[in-house]
Design a protein around this motif. Structure first.
Motif, mmCIF file in Angstrom:
data_model
loop_
_atom_site.group_PDB
_atom_site.id
_atom_site.type_symbol
_atom_site.label_atom_id
_atom_site.label_comp_id
_atom_site.label_asym_id
_atom_site.label_seq_id
_atom_site.Cartn_x
_atom_site.Cartn_y
_atom_site.Cartn_z
ATOM 1 N N ILE A 290 6.391 2.580 -5.167
ATOM 2 C CA ILE A 290 5.475 3.474 -5.849
ATOM 3 C C ILE A 290 6.265 4.646 -6.419
ATOM 4 C CG2 ILE A 290 3.398 4.898 -5.625
ATOM 5 C CD1 ILE A 290 2.953 1.882 -5.212
ATOM 6 N N THR A 291 6.133 4.873 -7.741
ATOM 7 C CA THR A 291 6.921 5.932 -8.394
ATOM 8 C C THR A 291 6.090 7.171 -8.689
ATOM 9 O OG1 THR A 291 6.533 4.878 -10.540
ATOM 10 C CG2 THR A 291 8.575 4.343 -9.398
ATOM 11 N N SER A 292 4.804 7.013 -9.062
ATOM 12 C CA SER A 292 4.001 8.206 -9.325
ATOM 13 C C SER A 292 2.527 7.928 -9.063
ATOM 14 C CB SER A 292 4.181 8.689 -10.766
ATOM 15 O OG SER A 292 3.592 7.788 -11.664
ATOM 16 N N ILE A 293 1.845 8.984 -8.617
ATOM 17 C CA ILE A 293 0.418 8.928 -8.333
ATOM 18 C C ILE A 293 -0.238 10.046 -9.148
ATOM 19 C CG2 ILE A 293 -1.333 9.243 -6.532
ATOM 20 C CD1 ILE A 293 0.617 8.081 -4.560
ATOM 21 N N PRO A 294 -1.372 9.784 -9.802
ATOM 22 C CA PRO A 294 -2.017 10.831 -10.591
ATOM 23 C C PRO A 294 -2.531 11.962 -9.715
ATOM 24 C CG PRO A 294 -3.460 8.952 -10.390
ATOM 25 C CD PRO A 294 -2.143 8.556 -9.803
ATOM 26 N N GLY A 295 -2.597 13.142 -10.262
ATOM 27 C CA GLY A 295 -3.085 14.295 -9.518
ATOM 28 C C GLY A 295 -4.596 14.310 -9.404
ATOM 29 N N GLN B 145 10.500 -4.361 -7.490
ATOM 30 C CA GLN B 145 11.848 -4.484 -6.942
ATOM 31 C C GLN B 145 12.309 -5.930 -6.873
ATOM 32 O OE1 GLN B 145 11.767 -2.288 -3.234
ATOM 33 N NE2 GLN B 145 12.578 -0.493 -4.288
ATOM 34 N N GLN B 146 11.455 -6.822 -6.374
ATOM 35 C CA GLN B 146 11.852 -8.220 -6.262
ATOM 36 C C GLN B 146 10.642 -9.105 -6.053
ATOM 37 O OE1 GLN B 146 14.185 -9.170 -2.837
ATOM 38 N NE2 GLN B 146 12.783 -8.230 -1.392
ATOM 39 N N GLU C 188 3.899 8.388 -2.879
ATOM 40 C CA GLU C 188 5.087 8.257 -3.710
ATOM 41 C C GLU C 188 6.285 7.899 -2.842
ATOM 42 O OE1 GLU C 188 5.989 11.275 -6.537
ATOM 43 O OE2 GLU C 188 3.879 11.557 -7.038
ATOM 44 N N GLY C 189 7.075 6.919 -3.297
ATOM 45 C CA GLY C 189 8.245 6.483 -2.565
ATOM 46 C C GLY C 189 7.991 5.343 -1.599
ATOM 47 N N ASP C 190 6.729 4.973 -1.385
ATOM 48 C CA ASP C 190 6.418 3.868 -0.480
ATOM 49 C C ASP C 190 6.866 2.537 -1.081
ATOM 50 O OD1 ASP C 190 5.298 5.560 1.323
ATOM 51 O OD2 ASP C 190 3.221 4.937 0.989
ATOM 52 N N VAL C 191 7.300 1.629 -0.216
ATOM 53 C CA VAL C 191 7.647 0.264 -0.617
ATOM 54 C C VAL C 191 6.663 -0.658 0.071
ATOM 55 C CG1 VAL C 191 9.412 -1.526 -0.534
ATOM 56 C CG2 VAL C 191 10.071 0.851 -0.909
ATOM 57 N N LEU C 192 5.986 -1.513 -0.713
ATOM 58 C CA LEU C 192 5.007 -2.399 -0.120
ATOM 59 C C LEU C 192 5.093 -3.781 -0.735
ATOM 60 C CD1 LEU C 192 1.523 -2.063 -1.550
ATOM 61 C CD2 LEU C 192 3.145 -0.313 -2.154
ATOM 62 N N ARG C 193 4.593 -4.769 0.007
ATOM 63 C CA ARG C 193 4.553 -6.151 -0.438
ATOM 64 C C ARG C 193 3.120 -6.494 -0.793
ATOM 65 N NH1 ARG C 193 8.211 -9.446 3.982
ATOM 66 N NH2 ARG C 193 10.221 -8.550 3.346
ATOM 67 N N VAL C 194 2.927 -6.995 -2.005
ATOM 68 C CA VAL C 194 1.594 -7.381 -2.470
ATOM 69 C C VAL C 194 1.637 -8.842 -2.895
ATOM 70 C CG1 VAL C 194 1.010 -5.042 -3.194
ATOM 71 C CG2 VAL C 194 2.028 -6.607 -4.838
ATOM 72 N N GLU C 195 0.467 -9.410 -3.149
ATOM 73 C CA GLU C 195 0.405 -10.772 -3.671
ATOM 74 C C GLU C 195 1.207 -10.844 -4.960
ATOM 75 O OE1 GLU C 195 -1.218 -13.460 -2.264
ATOM 76 O OE2 GLU C 195 -1.597 -12.156 -0.561
ATOM 77 N N LYS C 196 1.751 -12.005 -5.263
ATOM 78 C CA LYS C 196 2.659 -12.147 -6.397
ATOM 79 C C LYS C 196 2.007 -11.708 -7.705
ATOM 80 C CE LYS C 196 5.830 -15.161 -8.681
ATOM 81 N NZ LYS C 196 6.272 -16.497 -8.969
ATOM 82 N N LEU C 197 2.734 -10.861 -8.461
ATOM 83 C CA LEU C 197 2.286 -10.359 -9.755
ATOM 84 C C LEU C 197 3.171 -10.941 -10.850
ATOM 85 C CD1 LEU C 197 1.864 -6.599 -8.810
ATOM 86 C CD2 LEU C 197 0.073 -8.308 -8.975
ATOM 87 N N ASP C 198 2.623 -11.071 -12.043
ATOM 88 C CA ASP C 198 3.394 -11.550 -13.188
ATOM 89 C C ASP C 198 4.093 -10.370 -13.848
ATOM 90 O OD1 ASP C 198 2.664 -14.179 -12.850
ATOM 91 O OD2 ASP C 198 0.851 -13.958 -14.050
ATOM 92 N N ALA C 199 5.273 -10.035 -13.379
ATOM 93 C CA ALA C 199 6.073 -8.947 -13.941
ATOM 94 C C ALA C 199 7.534 -9.225 -13.629
ATOM 95 C CB ALA C 199 5.653 -7.604 -13.355
#
Length: 105
Positions: free
Chosen positions: A99-104, A65-66, A16-27
């Motif tokens: 990342i905002t939330s991860i399931p328990g 985010q961007q 939670e709280g991580d910022v990562l770069r992934v392949e481009k998503l449609d969002a």
């Protein structure tokens, strides 16, 4: 608590709280998405859930985010003594997620 997710053909270990770069998503930038390809969830201790290959009913929430392009990489082909040189540049598109939330577990 952390999880291992799969997106864009790659796997990422996220918390939670991580910022990562992934392949481009449609969002849209600023929207929230659910990443449903969760391979592993752990609480940091002995409690670990491992999917075969995915965990059913688990999804990780992330905020878009961007959208941007990565730094240019230069591809060079060269053959010595033959006067053969080729230069080509490439900039990959990516989506930056938080990342905002991860399931328990």
């Amino acid at each position: 608590m952390h999880a291992v997710i799969r997106t864009g053909g790659k796997q990422y270990r996220v918390a939670e709280g991580d910022v990562l770069r992934v392949e481009k998503l449609d969002a849209e930038a600023g929207s929230t998405i659910e990443l449903s390809d969760v391979l592993l969830v752990s609480d940091g201790g002995d409690n670990v859930e491992i999917g075969t290959p995915l965990l059913d009913g688990k999804s990780v929430s992330a905020e878009v985010q961007q959208h941007a392009r990565a730094d240019k990489i230069e591809v060079v082909k060269f053959k010595r003594r033959k006067k053969y040189r080729r230069r080509h540049g490439h900039r990959q598109h990516y989506t930056q997620l938080k990342i905002t939330s991860i399931p328990g577990v």
